[in-house]
Write a protein that holds these residues in place. Sequence first.
Motif, PDB file in Angstrom:
ATOM      1  N   MET A  99      71.370  42.540  52.465  1.00 27.21           N
ATOM      2  CA  MET A  99      72.247  41.524  52.400  1.00 27.21           C
ATOM      3  C   MET A  99      73.208  41.476  51.356  1.00 27.21           C
ATOM      4  SD  MET A  99      70.012  38.121  53.708  1.00 27.21           S
ATOM      5  CE  MET A  99      68.493  38.560  52.698  1.00 27.21           C
TER       6      MET A  99
ATOM      7  N   SER B  76      77.163  39.309  53.611  1.00 27.31           N
ATOM      8  CA  SER B  76      76.693  40.144  54.647  1.00 27.31           C
ATOM      9  C   SER B  76      77.709  40.350  55.680  1.00 27.31           C
ATOM     10  CB  SER B  76      75.348  39.690  54.974  1.00 27.31           C
ATOM     11  OG  SER B  76      75.636  38.396  55.842  1.00 27.31           O
TER      12      SER B  76
ATOM     13  N   SER C 128      76.893  37.292  58.021  1.00 23.86           N
ATOM     14  CA  SER C 128      77.328  35.844  57.625  1.00 23.86           C
ATOM     15  C   SER C 128      78.796  35.897  57.702  1.00 23.86           C
ATOM     16  CB  SER C 128      76.823  35.269  56.268  1.00 23.86           C
ATOM     17  OG  SER C 128      77.039  36.482  55.321  1.00 23.86           O
TER      18      SER C 128
ATOM     19  N   GLU D 226      70.477  34.577  57.689  1.00 21.32           N
ATOM     20  CA  GLU D 226      70.877  35.872  58.165  1.00 21.32           C
ATOM     21  C   GLU D 226      70.720  36.484  59.387  1.00 21.32           C
ATOM     22  OE1 GLU D 226      72.720  39.878  57.595  1.00 21.32           O
ATOM     23  OE2 GLU D 226      72.926  38.019  56.568  1.00 21.32           O
TER      24      GLU D 226
END
Length: 262
Positions: A39, A123, A126, A202
């Motif tokens: 991430m 990320s 996202s 996530e």
Amino acid sequence: MSKPGVLNIPSMRDRCSEAEWQARVDLAACYRLVELYGMADMMANHISVRVPDEENAFLINPYGMMYEEITASCLIKVDHDGNILSKPDFGALNYGINKAGYVIHSAVHHARPEVACVIHTHSWASMAVSALECGLLPITQTAMRFLKIGYHDYQGVVLDTAEQASLIEDLGKGEALILRNHGALTVGNTVGEAFNWMHRLELACRAQIGAMACNTPLQKVAPNVLEATWNNYQPGTRRPYGVMEWPALLRKLDRIDPSYRD
């Protein structure tokens, strides 16, 4: 003798309280875990933690270090106005903090005194969901945990403190926020709790992108089931997140590389 590729940063342990040192260790661990779980965005983004027993101070990463090399001693202590209260000797590098990180994190720490940790990520999953008009869809059990997630419209790179008011309004009393056309943000009463929220967010984003890529109708869930599932994940219904997970995650890091504790 320093190891190749490793910054030689003097320990900050004798320059802070035991409570602050523990907060530093937990925050450094969180940086390593965000990297480990895919991430991180190199040296961009930020994770912050409130300094225990200090009303106007939080710890944040030095701008210029990768998440995978963050340690307890490299973290910088700042106040809510962005003033650096303490930092280690970085030598010629003389790292400071990133303004966008300060603007976002100081706003949350100032408005939500119960929040200990704030995590912001860019990320791929996202960012993809943040760019979808539909936002995060409750199509998996994990996503249903975020049934009432907040949304914050994109206003450019977050450098203006004028944006703090709308950011806080959109976050409200929630634990997660989708930053439209930008990324994601989660908060928690502990570092472990904030990481748990971000890890699950996530996963929900990745699952949605995977499902939508199949180009077939998505299976919907009845509204009453969505509501009941969301309620099952709320603080008043179950134990706080991270209580069981965080010690296990620290053990995982200790097996891989315990240098985050330095």
